[in-house]
Design an enzyme around this catalytic site. Structure first.
Site, mmCIF file in Angstrom:
data_model
loop_
_atom_site.group_PDB
_atom_site.id
_atom_site.type_symbol
_atom_site.label_atom_id
_atom_site.label_comp_id
_atom_site.label_asym_id
_atom_site.label_seq_id
_atom_site.Cartn_x
_atom_site.Cartn_y
_atom_site.Cartn_z
ATOM 1 N N GLY A 12 0.971 -1.119 0.071
ATOM 2 C CA GLY A 12 -0.119 -0.010 0.003
ATOM 3 C C GLY A 12 0.875 1.246 -0.017
ATOM 4 O O GLY A 12 0.510 2.103 0.815
ATOM 5 N N SER A 14 1.405 3.311 -2.484
ATOM 6 C CA SER A 14 1.065 4.320 -3.490
ATOM 7 C C SER A 14 0.611 5.468 -2.964
ATOM 8 O O SER A 14 0.283 6.606 -3.669
ATOM 9 C CB SER A 14 0.050 3.770 -4.591
ATOM 10 O OG SER A 14 -1.082 3.090 -3.683
ATOM 11 N N ARG A 15 -0.094 5.558 -1.826
ATOM 12 C CA ARG A 15 -0.586 6.777 -1.224
ATOM 13 C C ARG A 15 -0.464 6.668 0.076
ATOM 14 O O ARG A 15 -0.054 5.679 0.873
ATOM 15 C CB ARG A 15 -2.120 6.653 -1.515
ATOM 16 C CG ARG A 15 -2.694 6.774 -2.930
ATOM 17 C CD ARG A 15 -4.040 6.965 -3.136
ATOM 18 N NE ARG A 15 -4.629 5.517 -3.120
ATOM 19 C CZ ARG A 15 -5.859 5.384 -2.328
ATOM 20 N NH1 ARG A 15 -6.243 6.132 -1.708
ATOM 21 N NH2 ARG A 15 -6.290 3.982 -2.415
ATOM 22 N N ASP A 63 -2.851 -7.752 -5.478
ATOM 23 C CA ASP A 63 -3.625 -7.604 -4.309
ATOM 24 C C ASP A 63 -3.189 -8.454 -3.216
ATOM 25 O O ASP A 63 -3.123 -9.764 -3.512
ATOM 26 C CB ASP A 63 -5.204 -7.943 -4.816
ATOM 27 C CG ASP A 63 -6.299 -8.019 -3.945
ATOM 28 O OD1 ASP A 63 -5.798 -8.019 -2.445
ATOM 29 O OD2 ASP A 63 -7.418 -8.103 -4.156
ATOM 30 N N ASN A 90 1.559 -2.412 5.393
ATOM 31 C CA ASN A 90 1.001 -1.091 5.917
ATOM 32 C C ASN A 90 -0.514 -1.132 5.066
ATOM 33 O O ASN A 90 -1.543 -0.596 5.290
ATOM 34 C CB ASN A 90 1.492 -0.106 5.112
ATOM 35 C CG ASN A 90 1.080 1.234 4.822
ATOM 36 O OD1 ASN A 90 0.600 2.183 5.803
ATOM 37 N ND2 ASN A 90 0.500 1.401 3.679
ATOM 38 N N SER A 150 -3.731 0.076 14.440
ATOM 39 C CA SER A 150 -4.683 1.074 14.624
ATOM 40 C C SER A 150 -5.118 1.388 16.027
ATOM 41 O O SER A 150 -4.941 0.206 16.625
ATOM 42 C CB SER A 150 -5.932 0.956 13.666
ATOM 43 O OG SER A 150 -6.909 2.085 13.943
ATOM 44 N N TYR A 163 -13.423 -3.960 10.532
ATOM 45 C CA TYR A 163 -12.056 -3.351 10.672
ATOM 46 C C TYR A 163 -11.394 -3.463 11.885
ATOM 47 O O TYR A 163 -10.110 -3.710 12.113
ATOM 48 C CB TYR A 163 -12.223 -1.983 10.262
ATOM 49 C CG TYR A 163 -10.914 -1.057 10.080
ATOM 50 C CD1 TYR A 163 -10.152 -1.015 9.159
ATOM 51 C CD2 TYR A 163 -10.582 -0.377 11.196
ATOM 52 C CE1 TYR A 163 -9.107 -0.072 8.966
ATOM 53 C CE2 TYR A 163 -9.276 0.297 11.301
ATOM 54 C CZ TYR A 163 -8.789 0.688 9.961
ATOM 55 O OH TYR A 163 -7.566 1.412 10.114
ATOM 56 N N ALA A 166 -9.910 -6.963 12.513
ATOM 57 C CA ALA A 166 -8.665 -7.265 11.703
ATOM 58 C C ALA A 166 -7.497 -6.691 12.387
ATOM 59 O O ALA A 166 -6.380 -7.255 12.541
ATOM 60 C CB ALA A 166 -8.832 -6.682 10.193
ATOM 61 N N ILE A 196 -4.836 10.183 11.072
ATOM 62 C CA ILE A 196 -3.773 10.686 10.137
ATOM 63 C C ILE A 196 -4.484 11.106 8.862
ATOM 64 O O ILE A 196 -5.405 10.599 8.243
ATOM 65 C CB ILE A 196 -2.741 9.621 9.740
ATOM 66 C CG1 ILE A 196 -2.191 8.715 11.001
ATOM 67 C CG2 ILE A 196 -1.761 10.226 8.932
ATOM 68 C CD1 ILE A 196 -1.305 9.759 11.901
HETATM 69 P P1 NAP Z 1 -5.154 4.971 2.219
HETATM 70 O O1 NAP Z 1 -4.681 6.169 1.977
HETATM 71 O O2 NAP Z 1 -6.458 4.518 2.037
HETATM 72 O O3 NAP Z 1 -3.992 4.047 1.425
HETATM 73 C C1 NAP Z 1 -4.225 2.789 1.015
HETATM 74 C C2 NAP Z 1 -3.130 1.977 0.469
HETATM 75 O O4 NAP Z 1 -3.522 0.510 0.534
HETATM 76 C C3 NAP Z 1 -3.085 2.346 -1.109
HETATM 77 O O5 NAP Z 1 -1.823 2.414 -1.454
HETATM 78 C C4 NAP Z 1 -4.062 1.286 -1.629
HETATM 79 O O6 NAP Z 1 -3.650 1.049 -3.174
HETATM 80 C C5 NAP Z 1 -3.290 0.021 -0.913
HETATM 81 N N1 NAP Z 1 -4.331 -0.943 -0.840
HETATM 82 C C6 NAP Z 1 -5.452 -1.143 -0.414
HETATM 83 N N2 NAP Z 1 -5.894 -2.615 -0.541
HETATM 84 C C7 NAP Z 1 -4.964 -3.203 -1.227
HETATM 85 C C8 NAP Z 1 -4.877 -4.593 -1.316
HETATM 86 N N3 NAP Z 1 -5.748 -5.370 -1.350
HETATM 87 N N4 NAP Z 1 -3.512 -5.030 -1.996
HETATM 88 C C9 NAP Z 1 -2.694 -4.096 -1.937
HETATM 89 N N5 NAP Z 1 -2.658 -2.778 -1.530
HETATM 90 C C10 NAP Z 1 -3.774 -2.535 -1.217
HETATM 91 O O7 NAP Z 1 -4.754 4.393 3.642
HETATM 92 P P2 NAP Z 1 -4.089 5.041 4.756
HETATM 93 O O8 NAP Z 1 -4.788 6.021 5.609
HETATM 94 O O9 NAP Z 1 -2.429 5.562 4.430
HETATM 95 O O10 NAP Z 1 -3.558 3.804 5.803
HETATM 96 C C11 NAP Z 1 -2.452 2.830 5.816
HETATM 97 C C12 NAP Z 1 -2.401 1.957 6.940
HETATM 98 O O11 NAP Z 1 -2.483 2.820 8.018
HETATM 99 C C13 NAP Z 1 -3.489 1.092 7.092
HETATM 100 O O12 NAP Z 1 -3.144 -0.165 7.432
HETATM 101 C C14 NAP Z 1 -4.658 1.804 8.024
HETATM 102 O O13 NAP Z 1 -5.835 0.895 8.340
HETATM 103 C C15 NAP Z 1 -3.577 2.298 8.933
HETATM 104 N N6 NAP Z 1 -4.198 3.335 9.719
HETATM 105 C C16 NAP Z 1 -4.412 4.632 8.992
HETATM 106 C C17 NAP Z 1 -5.042 5.753 9.784
HETATM 107 C C18 NAP Z 1 -5.576 6.953 9.412
HETATM 108 O O14 NAP Z 1 -6.001 7.662 9.995
HETATM 109 N N7 NAP Z 1 -5.338 7.074 8.155
HETATM 110 C C19 NAP Z 1 -5.048 5.283 11.174
HETATM 111 C C20 NAP Z 1 -4.806 4.225 11.797
HETATM 112 C C21 NAP Z 1 -4.447 3.374 10.888
HETATM 113 P P3 NAP Z 1 -4.402 1.910 -4.345
HETATM 114 O O15 NAP Z 1 -3.537 3.349 -4.304
HETATM 115 O O16 NAP Z 1 -3.831 0.996 -5.550
HETATM 116 O O17 NAP Z 1 -5.616 1.876 -4.038
#
Ligand code: NAP
Length: 258
Positions: A12, A14-15, A63, A90, A150, A163, A166, A196
């Site tokens: 993950g 890419s973003r 995936d 991630n 998380s 969620y 998991a 975040i």
């Molecule tokens: P995000 O912006 O939604 O980015 C998700 C990333 O995961 C993207 O690169 C996406 O790829 C990739 N992805 C999704 N499904 C996938 C799959 N089946 N196989 C491979 N790649 C996959 O998420 P984020 O906020 O950066 O979160 C990253 C991590 O931090 C996650 O584990 C999330 O649970 C955790 N987290 C986030 C927060 C928050 O507040 N943001 C808080 C606590 C924990 P594409 O770009 O190709 O779709």
């Protein structure tokens, strides 16, 4: 011939948080396997940021919930670099919709658990086997596994129970692999981010009451940025943390302390 630079596979990447981790690890000298699932444009932007750091990026669209995709990603990494040093689990799916616990569906549960827990478990298993080979070949190599969990690991949100389940599983995944891989001197740790600013949280953050209700009351009174988490991942993927394993690094602006 194995790469002479350390290699990190970031799922993950890419973003959001994954991208920030990939760029931070690149700035520390890692070449990066940038995994993603659909957004080619975003993955290419991450690759450009890694190249700016003078490091190599290998894009692998895969995936993580699918066994054949995970195998193809590992094969691509072997073919290009013939080396693995760090895995960052991630990638995760945000809940597509918020549904009350009493109404949530098995289909949604299965998909969330497959991407957010089963995929990381079996990817970690495969990479751990490879790391054990690396350890046999080069006993002094530094090898690391970092999981992104998380606050939902231990805080219930009844509108996204799958969620939370998991992420709770991710906590035990960290403990299990830390326990098993200790004898191989492979630390396994996790980061628990707070809120975040990423695409995952964009809709919630856009709510006019969000700042007043969810951010202002926290001790540091600001939203987290992906780079805040990336600095923690860098620590856990470096020799600075050599006596740390099975640990949780909370990066939440004090949310937990309230
Ligand atoms: P995000 O912006 O939604 O980015 C998700 C990333 O995961 C993207 O690169 C996406 O790829 C990739 N992805 C999704 N499904 C996938 C799959 N089946 N196989 C491979 N790649 C996959 O998420 P984020 O906020 O950066 O979160 C990253 C991590 O931090 C996650 O584990 C999330 O649970 C955790 N987290 C986030 C927060 C928050 O507040 N943001 C808080 C606590 C924990 P594409 O770009 O190709 O779709």
């Amino acid at each position: 011939m194995p790469s002479s630079s350390p290699i990190a596979l970031v799922t993950g990447a890419s973003r959001g948080i994954g991208r920030a981790i990939a760029v931070e690890l690149a700035s520390a000298g890692y070449d990066i396997v940038v995994n993603y699932v659909s957004r080619d444009d975003a993955a290419e932007e991450t690759a450009a940021l890694i190249t700016e750091q003078g490091r190599e990026a290998l894009l692998v669209k895969a995936d993580i919930s699918r066994a054949q995709d995970r195998e193809r990603m590992i094969e691509a990494t072997r073919t290009r670099f013939d080396r693995i040093d760090t895995l960052v689990n991630n990638a995760a799916l945000a809940p597509r919709e918020r549904v009350d616990l009493l109404e949530s569906s098995q289909e949604h549960y299965d998909r969330t658990l497959e991407v957010n827990l089963k995929g990381p478990f079996f990817l970690t298993q495969s990479i751990a086997r490879w790391m054990v080979e690396e350890r046999r070949a080069e006993p002094d190599r530094k090898l690391y596994i970092v999981n992104i969990s998380s606050l939902s690991e231990y805080t219930s949100s009844v509108l996204r129970g799958d969620y939370c389940l998991a992420k709770a599983g991710m906590g035990m995944l960290t403990s299990l692999f830390a326990d098993r891989l200790g004898e191989e001197n492979i630390p396994v740790n996790e980061i628990r981010p707070g809120i975040i600013a990423t695409d995952m949280t964009a809709d919630a953050i856009a709510n006019p009451d969000f700042k007043e209700q969810r951010v202002d009351p926290t001790p540091l009174g600001r939203l987290g940025q992906p780079e805040d988490v990336a600095m923690g991942a860098l620590y856990l993927a470096s020799d600075e943390s050599s006596f740390v394993t099975g640990a949780e690094l909370v990066i939440d602006g004090g949310w937990t302390a309230q």
